[in-house]
Design a protein around this motif. Structure first.
Motif, PDB file in Angstrom:
ATOM      1  N   LEU A  87       0.819  -1.203   0.000  1.00 30.85           N
ATOM      2  CA  LEU A  87       0.000   0.000   0.000  1.00 30.85           C
ATOM      3  C   LEU A  87       0.857   1.257   0.000  1.00 30.85           C
ATOM      4  O   LEU A  87       0.565   2.219  -0.721  1.00 30.85           O
ATOM      5  CB  LEU A  87      -0.939  -0.009   1.210  1.00 30.85           C
ATOM      6  CG  LEU A  87      -1.916   1.171   1.304  1.00 30.85           C
ATOM      7  CD1 LEU A  87      -3.289   0.690   1.766  1.00 30.85           C
ATOM      8  CD2 LEU A  87      -1.402   2.219   2.290  1.00 30.85           C
ATOM      9  N   THR A  88       1.928   1.281   0.794  1.00 27.86           N
ATOM     10  CA  THR A  88       2.769   2.475   0.836  1.00 27.86           C
ATOM     11  C   THR A  88       3.500   2.701  -0.478  1.00 27.86           C
ATOM     12  O   THR A  88       3.744   3.842  -0.874  1.00 27.86           O
ATOM     13  CB  THR A  88       3.782   2.404   1.989  1.00 27.86           C
ATOM     14  OG1 THR A  88       4.595   1.239   1.834  1.00 27.86           O
ATOM     15  CG2 THR A  88       3.084   2.359   3.334  1.00 27.86           C
ATOM     16  N   GLY A 130       0.909   4.004  -2.843  1.00 27.34           N
ATOM     17  CA  GLY A 130       0.582   5.367  -2.443  1.00 27.34           C
ATOM     18  C   GLY A 130       1.729   6.341  -2.593  1.00 27.34           C
ATOM     19  O   GLY A 130       1.610   7.499  -2.205  1.00 27.34           O
ATOM     20  N   ARG A 181       0.173  12.640  -4.882  1.00 24.59           N
ATOM     21  CA  ARG A 181      -0.561  12.349  -3.645  1.00 24.59           C
ATOM     22  C   ARG A 181      -1.578  13.451  -3.341  1.00 24.59           C
ATOM     23  O   ARG A 181      -2.677  13.178  -2.870  1.00 24.59           O
ATOM     24  CB  ARG A 181       0.417  12.211  -2.475  1.00 24.59           C
ATOM     25  CG  ARG A 181       1.259  10.948  -2.514  1.00 24.59           C
ATOM     26  CD  ARG A 181       1.988  10.726  -1.198  1.00 24.59           C
ATOM     27  NE  ARG A 181       2.938  11.792  -0.897  1.00 24.59           N
ATOM     28  CZ  ARG A 181       4.210  11.795  -1.304  1.00 24.59           C
ATOM     29  NH1 ARG A 181       4.683  10.791  -2.049  1.00 24.59           N
ATOM     30  NH2 ARG A 181       5.017  12.792  -0.980  1.00 24.59           N
ATOM     31  N   ILE A 210      -4.437  10.697  -4.995  1.00 29.11           N
ATOM     32  CA  ILE A 210      -4.495   9.554  -4.093  1.00 29.11           C
ATOM     33  C   ILE A 210      -5.153   9.961  -2.782  1.00 29.11           C
ATOM     34  O   ILE A 210      -4.787  10.956  -2.168  1.00 29.11           O
ATOM     35  CB  ILE A 210      -3.086   8.991  -3.797  1.00 29.11           C
ATOM     36  CG1 ILE A 210      -2.383   8.612  -5.102  1.00 29.11           C
ATOM     37  CG2 ILE A 210      -3.170   7.775  -2.875  1.00 29.11           C
ATOM     38  CD1 ILE A 210      -0.931   8.187  -4.910  1.00 29.11           C
ATOM     39  N   PHE A 238      -6.005   8.646   1.095  1.00 28.23           N
ATOM     40  CA  PHE A 238      -5.593   7.663   2.097  1.00 28.23           C
ATOM     41  C   PHE A 238      -6.618   7.600   3.229  1.00 28.23           C
ATOM     42  O   PHE A 238      -7.107   8.629   3.701  1.00 28.23           O
ATOM     43  CB  PHE A 238      -4.240   8.041   2.702  1.00 28.23           C
ATOM     44  CG  PHE A 238      -3.086   7.999   1.737  1.00 28.23           C
ATOM     45  CD1 PHE A 238      -2.406   6.812   1.496  1.00 28.23           C
ATOM     46  CD2 PHE A 238      -2.682   9.143   1.055  1.00 28.23           C
ATOM     47  CE1 PHE A 238      -1.342   6.772   0.612  1.00 28.23           C
ATOM     48  CE2 PHE A 238      -1.619   9.113   0.174  1.00 28.23           C
ATOM     49  CZ  PHE A 238      -0.948   7.918  -0.054  1.00 28.23           C
ATOM     50  N   LEU A 256      -6.713   4.396  -1.054  1.00 30.42           N
ATOM     51  CA  LEU A 256      -5.941   3.354  -0.383  1.00 30.42           C
ATOM     52  C   LEU A 256      -6.346   3.330   1.088  1.00 30.42           C
ATOM     53  O   LEU A 256      -6.196   4.327   1.785  1.00 30.42           O
ATOM     54  CB  LEU A 256      -4.447   3.622  -0.520  1.00 30.42           C
ATOM     55  CG  LEU A 256      -3.916   3.718  -1.956  1.00 30.42           C
ATOM     56  CD1 LEU A 256      -2.448   4.110  -1.964  1.00 30.42           C
ATOM     57  CD2 LEU A 256      -4.114   2.396  -2.696  1.00 30.42           C
TER      58      LEU A 256
END
Length: 222
Positions: free
Chosen positions: A25-26, A29, A58, A62, A64, A141
């Motif tokens: 995931l990281t 991301g 990001r 994206i 989170f 994510l």
């Protein structure tokens, strides 16, 4: 390992602690670069991109959602969501309007001025989800987003994520819970940094092109 998540796909990554799912995931991301291989997110080559370019990705592309909410205790729900868009460069008024709309979408129209201490665990996670979707990302994510919630709140948050992902964003959710993974049309099973199975019974997840994420690497998930 080789993974591809096309635009609009919903994927659960499941496995025990230490299996490499959070590292995946990281990397997807862009919070961590792979030690080898290729990673492409929303059409951007993560390996070749500069730190500034990844920060921009990001900021705009994206969203989170973490298990621990990561909300500012002194800020209202509205300001927590608006501040999450600070690095987009949008004016404060525009960010606050987008935050209001996002909070209404997650069912918190009546909690805009509440601070985290005044909200239940489920409501705090809804604020975190609103923060993730307010900028209309291409990929969401989520790392164990129901881990700190009771079963009813967890079910509501999971249903909300599925609903929001149906708007077109890709959703990748990390979990150790097989029941949660079973609610996803696709799933990746991980162990010891390797993909050991997928929803269709094959070793690798391979899908058509899209605007989500693609990763090919030999040891980034270890």
């Amino acid at each position: 390992m080789s993974v591809e998540v096309p635009s609009g796909d919903r994927v659960a990554v499941v496995g025990p602690s230490g299996s490499g799912k959070t590292t995946m995931l990281t990397v997807l991301g862009t919070l961590e670069r792979p030690s080898s291989g290729e990673v492409e997110v929303a059409g951007r080559d993560v390996v070749a991109a500069s730190d500034g370019q990844l920060a921009g990705l990001r900021a705009f592309g994206i969203g989170f959602v973490f298990q621990g909410f990561h909300l500012q205790n002194t800020m209202t729900a509205l300001d927590n969501v608006a501040t999450g868009m600070l690095y987009t460069g949008a004016p404060a008024r525009e960010r606050r309007e987008a935050a209001r709309i996002a909070l209404e979408r997650v069912g918190l129209a009546g909690r805009l001025t509440h601070r985290p201490a005044q909200l239940s665990g489920g409501e705090r996670q809804r604020v975190a989800i609103a923060r993730a979707i307010a900028k209309r990302p291409v990929i969401i994510l989520a790392d164990e987003p129901t881990g700190n919630l009771d079963s009813q709140s967890g079910h509501e948050v999971l249903s909300l994520l599925h609903e929001l992902a149906s708007d077109g964003a890709s959703l990748v959710l990390i979990t150790h819970d097989e029941k949660i993974a079973d609610t996803f049309p696709r799933r990746i099973q991980m162990r010891d940094g390797e993909i050991v199975g997928t929803s269709d019974g094959e070793r690798h997840l391979a899908s058509g092109p899209g605007n989500g994420g693609r990763a090919r690497r030999s040891d980034a998930g270890r």
